[in-house]
Motif scaffolding. Structure first.
Motif, PDB file in Angstrom:
ATOM      1  N   ASN A 127      12.849  -2.297   7.689  1.00 60.78           N
ATOM      2  CA  ASN A 127      11.880  -1.206   7.549  1.00 60.78           C
ATOM      3  C   ASN A 127      11.288  -0.808   8.887  1.00 60.78           C
ATOM      4  O   ASN A 127      11.182   0.374   9.222  1.00 60.78           O
ATOM      5  CB  ASN A 127      10.742  -1.636   6.613  1.00 60.78           C
ATOM      6  CG  ASN A 127      11.225  -1.743   5.174  1.00 60.78           C
ATOM      7  OD1 ASN A 127      12.324  -1.287   4.860  1.00 60.78           O
ATOM      8  ND2 ASN A 127      10.422  -2.350   4.324  1.00 60.78           N
ATOM      9  N   TYR A 163       2.823   8.231   1.063  1.00 56.41           N
ATOM     10  CA  TYR A 163       2.677   6.786   1.246  1.00 56.41           C
ATOM     11  C   TYR A 163       4.021   6.102   1.400  1.00 56.41           C
ATOM     12  O   TYR A 163       4.915   6.287   0.582  1.00 56.41           O
ATOM     13  CB  TYR A 163       1.877   6.195   0.081  1.00 56.41           C
ATOM     14  CG  TYR A 163       0.474   6.750   0.052  1.00 56.41           C
ATOM     15  CD1 TYR A 163      -0.516   6.210   0.867  1.00 56.41           C
ATOM     16  CD2 TYR A 163       0.161   7.856  -0.733  1.00 56.41           C
ATOM     17  CE1 TYR A 163      -1.784   6.752   0.874  1.00 56.41           C
ATOM     18  CE2 TYR A 163      -1.111   8.397  -0.734  1.00 56.41           C
ATOM     19  CZ  TYR A 163      -2.083   7.839   0.071  1.00 56.41           C
ATOM     20  OH  TYR A 163      -3.333   8.369   0.109  1.00 56.41           O
ATOM     21  N   GLY A 164       4.188   5.350   2.456  1.00 51.99           N
ATOM     22  CA  GLY A 164       5.462   4.700   2.726  1.00 51.99           C
ATOM     23  C   GLY A 164       6.043   5.188   4.043  1.00 51.99           C
ATOM     24  O   GLY A 164       5.311   5.588   4.951  1.00 51.99           O
ATOM     25  N   GLY A 187       1.349   2.123   2.239  1.00 53.30           N
ATOM     26  CA  GLY A 187       1.530   1.839   0.817  1.00 53.30           C
ATOM     27  C   GLY A 187       2.219   0.503   0.626  1.00 53.30           C
ATOM     28  O   GLY A 187       1.845  -0.494   1.248  1.00 53.30           O
ATOM     29  N   ASN A 188       3.260   0.466  -0.208  1.00 50.32           N
ATOM     30  CA  ASN A 188       3.970  -0.786  -0.447  1.00 50.32           C
ATOM     31  C   ASN A 188       5.145  -0.972   0.499  1.00 50.32           C
ATOM     32  O   ASN A 188       5.956  -1.861   0.311  1.00 50.32           O
ATOM     33  CB  ASN A 188       4.486  -0.829  -1.885  1.00 50.32           C
ATOM     34  CG  ASN A 188       3.325  -0.839  -2.844  1.00 50.32           C
ATOM     35  OD1 ASN A 188       2.291  -1.455  -2.575  1.00 50.32           O
ATOM     36  ND2 ASN A 188       3.476  -0.117  -3.940  1.00 50.32           N
ATOM     37  N   PHE A 189       5.259  -0.075   1.469  1.00 50.75           N
ATOM     38  CA  PHE A 189       6.364  -0.143   2.418  1.00 50.75           C
ATOM     39  C   PHE A 189       5.979  -1.121   3.524  1.00 50.75           C
ATOM     40  O   PHE A 189       5.169  -0.827   4.390  1.00 50.75           O
ATOM     41  CB  PHE A 189       6.595   1.262   2.987  1.00 50.75           C
ATOM     42  CG  PHE A 189       7.835   1.384   3.825  1.00 50.75           C
ATOM     43  CD1 PHE A 189       9.087   1.577   3.243  1.00 50.75           C
ATOM     44  CD2 PHE A 189       7.752   1.331   5.208  1.00 50.75           C
ATOM     45  CE1 PHE A 189      10.211   1.718   4.009  1.00 50.75           C
ATOM     46  CE2 PHE A 189       8.883   1.467   5.993  1.00 50.75           C
ATOM     47  CZ  PHE A 189      10.118   1.667   5.385  1.00 50.75           C
TER      48      PHE A 189
END
Ligand code: ADP
Ligand code: MG
Lengths: 365, 581
Positions: free
Chosen positions: B78, B157-158, B239-241
């Motif tokens: 990521n 988000y991400g 976010g959830n990234f």
């Protein structure tokens, strides 16, 4: 040669290496009190390094530096009583000429008025009266040079070291400063070493010239010795210009020969024999006006005539037999060239005076 | 020269050896300082990653665990993905912008340049927050300007949000580096290419690109390192990234798992250090390249080209202005997006955590200390390293240690400082040595120190460049006149380098104000900081006050930057007297 005991400065066998590169190779010389010495040589030959070793800015790897007979090799620059003018002048740009000159004085003089008095004296010495409040950037090149000189003189050095002090100036200013610097050091009896790559500067200013090449001292002599008695083809061609012809030398007859040309050589050619270089300065090549004959008279072709103001520079071809020729440069007063009506493609007779021809080892080149 | 008698002058005696020793001692101190603040903490971090939570040596066990945990491992991909994407976009935009500023005849170059540099003064947290107000669920664009037009959700988000924030963050850096590179290229090369009848495209690929090769390499690595290690924006819009930087924070602050934090830090360090090394090699080559004097290029007017670039720059400038306008607007709106009354409610910081104006004041104090102390240390070290003779090995090592912090992310500095300064002592062969620097932990001193080290390299390089421009012989002249080097340092070196001194001080100040990554591990509850307050208020959902705090930080930085411009102008006017050479 001067005797060692008389010398104010003695450099003995100094060698300086930067890594594997030898910048100074076993250099020795001396300077008497009040003597003006020029170090002359092509760029990169180690002149600046020599000066820095004398100053104590660079520590030699071998050899000694003596001042007044004392070994100062271990002393830092501030204890050697030298004044230095750098090639770039290295004037402090944010300080006025006065402050630049006073820079080293503040520590040695008690009162402000004594410093001021001394600075005035120095400004007058270098001919900058009234310009003390200017910043270096506001002064001309020649004036900056004078400030640098005054700053170097501030602490009354015993030895003045100048690194190409005039190289950044234009011709007129240079000639003027030459005379002024020489007069100043003479009057103060100041021992001076000046680095230069300008032969004219060295010839006109110095009592003695040291010629350097690739870190070695190749000749040490008075200007006329260096010019008239060069010890190597390098010195001969580096100071002034020189014609060279490669050929052979017969010691018994005292003649140099190349092809059909025979040249009598008067000078004692020491241990020379076999292949040699015969050399003669362009101004020593004479034109025969009244049909002289003899061993050193030759008929030559005029290839080119170049006007040089007071003199002409002639490119000549000296026939060596069949089709071979040797190029020969001659310099003659303009008046003579005009009178003899010498033009390109004419033929003239020239004399190579036997006492002006020199011989060198061929492998010395 | 005039005929005058010469007064004999008595020379000052002695002091030479003492001075030499002083200089040597100072160089030793510089080296020791660099070892203490760079090498030892890093070493502590590395060794921590090889211990278990109870302090027993376990070898690579922690790393094995790291790579066995998908949630952690995936962050590497990521992080690489967002930072590489960011780099491509930033360098492309930065190149076009720099090209417009240096090679075209567009108008308002000065204004464009200033606007493009705005993000340099901004905490990256604010980048994220402003993006939320634009593209978040209730964002201006998402909701179509409060329902005025059809909305559009970009899925902020991400990765998307992180990439946009990082592009804003890194664009000015790429632009600045490439402007310098483009300005340096020799006009004669273009004339030669023209005279050979080369086409524009050919000239671009055979002259322009090779000419800025090293600038391009540098821009790529700087953007990559910045995006790879930034923590502020991903924290807000990630976010959830998961990415490496946020993982470190979560491990340390969220789970109190210091060991895993150290492991992730080391993982984060690997590509950064590699990038750093490649960039250093490239820069060394460049030095050899630019020694010859070059002729500056004067762009010829070309209607179509100039028009296109004018449009491009205007577009980018409007985007940046719009971005900041959104942040300011959002910080003034009473209840976004319902009550659009404007006022300073959120600037009162009442009922929110973070510390409010006390935090802001602390930040200013910290930035000021960092600027003053940092500039003094940087400049003195650069001087000793650049202008001394002898002790070559030590000076080269110090030079290397001075540019090494370039490769150290703030989070890594922060975490390794926790380990190093919090350690009560060390055991060597059974002997316990107490930590003499332990007192710094939790004080203002460690915050200032972390900032100085974090921003040391760029400052050091600025100082070194300025010092290199001084005549090499200034030191020799003063030596030959028997004047101690420190006198010349204060009387000549510093005054002549004053513009660089001011630049370094400004750089320290604005970066110390804006940074969050190093200090978020090191601040204590008694010393709240503005940037940390932004993070904490954002965590607590108080986005509007967080935004207000961010705007205040930018405001202070812009004021300081203007002050710097004024000062520099004054200095320039004064030095014009002696600037001509
Ligand atoms: N500090 C140094 N380190 C390495 N090489 C040097 C240094 N100083 C001079 N040199 C080398 O020594 C040689 C002689 O230099 P220098 O004395 O400055 O020559 P000159 O003054 O005759 O032009 C040059 O090849 C130069 O590159
Ligand atoms: Mg030289």
């Amino acid at each position: 040669m001067t005797s060692a005991s008389q010398d104010y400065l003695r450099v003995e066998g100094v060698t300086k290496r930067f890594g594997t590169f030898t910048a100074l190779d076993n250099v020795s010389f001396g300077a008497k009190k009040g003597e003006f010495i020029s170090i002359l040589g092509p760029s990169g030959c180690g002149k600046t390094t020599m000066l820095r070793a004398v100053a104590g800015l660079e520590r030699q790897d071998e050899g000694r530096v003596l001042l007044s007979g004392q070994d100062v090799s271990h002393l830092p620059v501030s204890k050697r009583h030298v004044g230095i003018v750098f090639q770039s002048y290295a004037l402090f740009p944010n300080l006025s000429a006065r402050s630049n000159i006073a820079y080293g004085l503040k520590r040695s003089m008690k009162s402000r008025s004594a410093v001021n008095e001394r600075v005035d004296e120095l400004l007058k010495l270098v001919g900058l009266k009234g310009l003390g409040s200017k910043y270096p950037g506001q002064l001309s090149g020649g004036q900056q040079q004078r400030v640098a000189l005054a700053r170097a003189m501030a602490l009354s050095p015993n030895l003045l070291l100048l690194d190409e002090p005039l190289s950044a100036l234009d011709a007129q200013v240079r000639v003027m400063l030459r005379t002024e610097i020489r007069a100043m050091t003479q009057r103060l009896g100041l021992t001076t070493i000046m680095v230069t790559h300008d032969q004219e500067e060295a010839l006109t200013m110095a009592d003695r010239i040291l010629v350097m090449k690739d870190g070695e001292l190749v000749q040490n002599g008075t200007p006329s010795e260096i010019y008239d008695e060069p010890e190597s083809p390098f010195v001969a061609s580096f100071i002034g210009s020189m014609n060279f012809i490669r050929g052979s030398y017969n010691r018994d007859t005292g003649t140099f020969s190349k092809g059909s040309v025979r040249v009598r050589v008067d000078r004692q050619a020491r241990s020379l024999k076999g292949e040699v270089l015969a050399a003669i300065r362009p101004e020593d090549v004479l034109v025969s006006t009244n049909g002289e004959q003899g061993p050193n008279v030759f008929e030559v072709d005029v290839r080119n005539v170049e006007y040089r103001g007071p003199i002409y520079r002639l490119a000549l071809d000296l026939p060596l037999g069949h089709t071979e020729t040797a190029p020969l440069i001659a310099e003659m007063p303009a008046e003579k060239v005009r009178r003899l009506n010498m033009t390109s493609d004419s033929r003239v007779k020239v004399i190579l005076p036997s006492e002006r021809v020199r011989l060198f080892h061929a492998e010395q080149v | 020269m005039a005929d005058v008698t010469m007064t004999p002058v008595v020379r000052a005696r002695g002091g030479v050896d003492a001075e030499l020793w002083l200089k040597r001692a100072l160089i030793l101190i510089v080296s020791a300082w660099l070892v203490a603040v760079v090498v030892l903490p890093l070493f502590q971090l590395l060794s921590k990653s090889l211990l278990d939570n109870d302090g027993n040596f376990v070898g690579l066990v922690n790393y094995i665990e790291y790579f066995r945990t998908p949630a952690l491992r995936d962050s590497i991909g990521n992080s690489l993905f967002v930072s590489l994407t960011t780099t491509v976009i930033s360098v492309s935009l930065g190149f076009l912008f720099a090209y417009a500023l240096t090679r075209t005849n567009i108008r308002f170059k000065g204004a464009f340049r200033s606007i493009a540099m705005m993000p340099l003064f901004t905490p990256t947290l604010l980048n994220g927050i402003a993006l939320i107000y634009l593209f978040g669920r209730k964002g201006l664009i998402t909701q179509g300007f409060f329902g005025a037009i059809p909305g559009f959700d970009i899925g902020l988000y991400g990765a998307t949000g992180i990439i946009i924030s990082e592009v804003i963050f890194t664009f000015p850096q790429a632009m600045l580096i490439l402007s310098v590179a483009l300005r340096m290229t020799d006009a004669r090369l273009y004339e030669a290419s023209d005279s050979l009848g080369a086409s524009k495209v050919r000239t671009f690929f055979t002259v322009t690109i090779p000419g800025i090769k090293y600038g391009l390499i540098s821009a790529v690595f700087v953007c990559f390192i910045l995006a790879f290690t930034d923590f502020g924006a991903p924290k807000v819009v990630g976010g959830n990234f998961n990415i490496l930087a946020t993982d470190i924070y979560k491990q340390v602050i969220g789970q109190q798992n210091f060991v895993m934090g150290a492991v992730v830090s080391v993982v984060l360090l690997v590509p950064t250090v590699l990038a750093f090394i490649v960039d250093r090699i490239a820069q060394r080559r460049q030095v050899a390249l630019i020694q010859a004097k070059s002729v500056p290029l004067v762009p010829k007017p070309e209607k179509l080209k100039d028009g296109i670039y004018q449009g491009f720059c205007t577009f980018i400038a409007l985007l940046i202005l719009g971005f900041f306008a959104t942040a300011i607007y959002a910080s003034l709106v009473k209840v976004w997006p319902y009550t659009l009354d404007l006022g300073f409610w959120h600037y009162e910081f009442r009922g929110t955590g973070g510390g409010g104006y006390e935090a802001l004041f602390n930040s200013v104090r910290m930035a000021l200390y960092s600027a003053v102390i940092g500039t003094a240390i940087t400049f003195a070290s650069a001087y000793l390293i650049e202008k001394s003779r002898g002790m070559n090995g030590l000076r080269q090592a110090s030079y290397f240690l001075s540019i090494m912090p370039l490769a150290l992310p703030g989070l890594v500095i922060g975490l390794s400082y926790i380990f190093f300064f919090n350690a009560p002592g060390w055991e060597f062969f059974g002997i316990t040595v107490p930590n003499p620097l332990n007192w710094m932990y939790g004080t203002m001193a460690i915050l200032v120190l972390s900032n100085i080290v974090h921003f040391y390299s760029v400052s050091f390089l600025t100082a070194t460049t300025a010092l290199k421009q001084l005549d090499r012989e200034f030191e020799t002249v003063s030596e030959s006149l028997g004047v101690p080097f420190y006198v010349t340092f204060f009387r000549v070196t510093v005054p002549v380098c004053l513009p660089a001194v001011l630049e370094v001080a400004m750089y320290y100040f604005v970066n110390s104000m804006a940074t969050v990554s190093a200090v978020i591990f090191l601040y204590s509850a008694d010393i709240p900081l503005a940037s940390v307050a932004i993070a904490n208020m954002d965590d607590a959902g108080d986005i509007a006050p967080a935004c207000a705090m961010g705007v205040l930080v930018v405001f202070i930085n812009v004021v300081v930057r203007l002050l710097y411009s004024l000062l520099t102008k004054g200095v320039k006017r004064r030095t014009q007297l002696w600037a001509v050479r």
